[in-house]
Design an enzyme around this catalytic site. Structure first.
Site, mmCIF file in Angstrom:
data_model
loop_
_atom_site.group_PDB
_atom_site.id
_atom_site.type_symbol
_atom_site.label_atom_id
_atom_site.label_comp_id
_atom_site.label_asym_id
_atom_site.label_seq_id
_atom_site.Cartn_x
_atom_site.Cartn_y
_atom_site.Cartn_z
ATOM 1 C CD GLU A 1 6.333 -10.637 3.791
ATOM 2 O OE1 GLU A 1 5.186 -10.140 3.655
ATOM 3 O OE2 GLU A 1 7.390 -9.975 3.002
ATOM 4 C CG ASP B 1 9.744 -7.228 1.462
ATOM 5 O OD1 ASP B 1 8.513 -7.381 2.004
ATOM 6 O OD2 ASP B 1 9.605 -7.003 0.284
#
Length: 703
Positions: free
Chosen positions: A378, A342
């Site tokens: 990401e 993330d």
């Protein structure tokens, strides 16, 4: 109680069959107490007197799995110097393998008084906070082996443990929303029939439900609020939270592996649940605040490139050790097959800039364990210069946000989308080819947990996040969505037909694109969140999958497209197309060719036309340049992909000189979308009329 010196490594609580070794790093502390917690609310404190390289440690004979514990750190409380030690706060072990209980929000878990944030708060947090748990590390893995599915065979299914299983009609009530629910045969059967090879789980590291959300009657449903990087989230366990969650998670991984499905974890190493200077003191902040967090020039405050209040200090050797130890633990002990990071751009920030060669990436590159699993970035964060799509090292794959945006733009009718769409369809060579990566570096997706579901992408022009309690200010406002003429629910049959066709267009495009496809859980059922594009706080039926009573046309179509891709190597190539013939082939045709709907080869003028919204793509199955696993030549059927993203029906001419006879195998204008072996046969030069906003695939057998 006997207390032996113990060892400084490994960090955390390590049970060896006779007792437990405890070790915790802190450079800020004057004194550290290990507190063993008892069910009657009392605790036994043991001072950790031994210290090696700022690691306090002790071995306690007879301390067994299931024992709850925490640390009390005595030291300076001086926020002006970045120091926030407070022995009144029971702190989680940063290396805890399991966590029991949850936070009961109140002033007790904060290091300051609500009315006077400059004044130290000495209220005891122990009755109000979570506790670490000693676990039994032994587990019978049997003959478990990682599937090690190669990227060109991979189909990723992004899912939430609770959202996927909470409403499944075939799951017993007690297994819904749990790791055991993931392992249930009904869930695994759905995944295998769909053709999924990898289950990417939204955060399962122990996380915290924010104080603000709890006060609003909401919760941190998505889980991007980690407090324990080694512990499976205890709320997803049906067996208990005194270490049983570890066994339950391992059992789920073992069951998924038996079905040939890899397990990828969405991990949040960029920040913790302790928030900013006004956040709670749960673990890191009270153990050694300046060693774990990026502090501002005024060390009372935190630098924040994540939008969550804090960022971990990625140039700290102790933070890097924590992350690498955690990653190795999940691979070696929990048997997971990869990670999706993330806000991964934050991991690259050593100071302010994003540095592709930062210490973290160097450590991953040389690590013999972590470097061998799937690593997905990401590639953005909220800091300056944080959008880094295409800029990660060669070992990494990336969520391709540009793919998502371009495919959405094409099918909603945006001008000048065709040229970039061609790049995204063929693996985004403009992003990945220069640094030695291949099409498989691109994780392609149209939807994910963050944003509209597939159904909502074709049903709403605007977000509808009122349920989140922020007056619809939260969530992305530019969704590149199109409601097909009506906002939200409608009974208009024409609008419903168009929406169904658009969903088929997106699924088909995803499976026909080079790269690695990712499906968001429930999209195969046309799951809706009623226009909410930021359902992070909605732990309810708005976010949970509503499993239909029967399969339905969209699910059948999605399955067919996944299996079409899996059956044909020309649709999942390992190298980029190069637009020329391949040595040794007999048809003298290039590996790819681009045509106008009239069947003429595309010119630069055609690509640059603002109104261009249709094209035909020839994929030559006889010109695959990459060899098979034993060096053999790979051949496949050839395909013509016809895209009509315009608002009007268009005639498409089957190109001459690229195959005499073809058969229609996909037609998104049909309700079922697929012609299983019975499709219309067409010849070179024939005309096909494609309805507005539709996609047709022609197939020619290999010669």
């Amino acid at each position: 109680m006997q207390v032996w010196p113990g060892e400084a490594y490994p960090l955390g609580a390590t049970y060896d069959g006779a007792g437990t070794n405890f070790a915790v790093f802190t450079e800020a502390a004057d004194r550290v107490e290990l507190c063993l917690l008892h069910d009657d609310g009392s605790e036994t404190a043991v001072e950790l007197r031994e210290s090696d390289a700022f690691v306090r440690h002790a071995y306690l004979p007879g301390v067994m799995p299931g024992q709850r514990y925490g640390f009390r750190v005595h030291g300076p409380y001086d926020p002006g110097r970045g120091l926030r030690c407070n022995s009144a706060k029971l702190l989680l072990d940063p290396y805890a393998k399991a966590v029991s209980g949850s936070v009961r929000w109140g002033e007790e878990v904060y290091g300051y008084h609500f009315g006077a944030p400059e004044r130290r708060n000495d209220l005891d947090s122990a009755p109000h906070t979570m506790t670490s748990v000693v676990i039994n590390p032994y587990f019978d893995w049997g003959d478990d082996r990682p599937p090690r599915t190669e990227y060109h065979h991979t189909v990723i299914y992004e899912a939430h443990v609770k959202g996927l299983t909470m409403r499944h009609p075939d799951l017993p009530e007690e297994l819904r929303g749990t790791y055991a629910g993931l392992a249930h045969p009904a869930v695994i059967e759905h995944l295998t029939k769909l053709g999924v090879t990898a289950l990417e789980l939204m955060p399962v590291h122990q996380f915290v439900n924010d104080h603000r959300l709890a006060d609003m009657g909401l919760s941190n449903y998505w889980g991007y609020n980690t407090i324990g990087f080694f512990a499976p989230h205890n709320a997803y366990a049906s067996w208990g939270d005194r270490g049983q969650q570890v066994l339950e998670f391992k059992s789920a991984v073992r069951a998924l592996h038996e079905a040939g499905i890899e397990v990828i974890l969405d991990v949040v190493y960029n920040h913790t649940a302790e928030g900013n200077h006004l956040g709670p003191t749960l673990s890191f902040k009270g153990i050694d605040n300046p060693s774990y967090y990026r502090l501002a020039d005024d060390p009372r405050y935190y630098m924040d490139t994540t939008g969550t209040g804090n960022s971990l200090l990625m140039r700290s050797p102790h933070v890097l050790q924590l992350i690498m130890d955690s990653l190795r633990y999940w691979v070696t002990e929990m048997h997971v097959d990869g990670f999706r990071f993330d806000l991964a751009a934050t991991l690259a920030r050593q100071f302010h800039e994003v540095d592709r060669l930062s210490s973290f990436f160097d450590l991953v590159q040389q690590d013999p364990v972590v470097s061998q699993v799937k690593l997905i970035a990401e590639p953005w964060d909220v800091g300056e210069g944080g959008y880094q799509v295409g800029n990660f090292p060669p070992l990494w794959t990336e969520w391709n946000g540009k793919y998502r945006d371009t495919v959405r733009d094409l099918w909603r009718g945006e001008p000048r989308a065709l040229a970039e769409f061609a790049s995204r369809l063929t693996g985004s060579s403009d992003l990945y080819q220069d640094d030695g990566r291949r099409p498989l570096a691109s994780i392609n997706f149209v939807t994910c947990h963050d944003g509209f579901t597939l159904h909502d992408l074709v049903s709403y022009n605007d977000k509808h996040n009122e349920a989140n309690g922020e007056d619809n200010r939260d969530g992305e406002s530019h969704n590149r969505s199109w409601n097909c003429g009506v906002e939200g629910d409608t009974d208009d049959p024409e609008v419903l037909r168009l929406r169904a066709r658009q969903m088929r267009n997106f699924i088909a495009t995803l499976m026909l694109s080079q790269g690695v496809p990712m499906i968001s859980h429930g999209d195969e059922f046309a799951r809706t969140q009623r226009g909410n594009n930021n359902a992070y706080c909605q732990d309810n039926e708005l976010s949970w999958i509503d499993w239909p009573a029967d399969d339905g046309e969209l699910l059948e179509f999605t399955r067919a497209m996944v299996w079409l891709r899996r059956d044909h190597p020309v649709l999942r190539r390992r190298r980029f197309f190069h637009g020329r013939t391949v040595e040794g082939t007999h048809d003298e045709l290039s590996d790819i060719a681009w045509f106008t709907p009239e069947g003429a080869e595309m010119t630069q003028r055609d690509w640059n036309s603002a109104r261009a919204s249709a094209l035909t793509v020839f994929l030559n199955g006889n010109a695959i340049s990459e060899p098979g696993p034993r060096g053999e030549r790979v051949t496949d059927d050839s395909f013509l992909l016809m895209f009509n993203a315009s608002p009007e029906p268009l005639d498409f001419v089957v190109p001459v000189d690229h195959g005499r006879q073809w058969q229609v195998v996909v037609d998104t204008a049909r309700p079922d979308g697929v012609e299983p072996g019975t499709g219309e046969k067409v010849a070179a030069g024939d005309r096909l009329t494609l309805p507005d906003r539709s996609l047709t695939v022609l197939q020619r057998p290999a010669e």
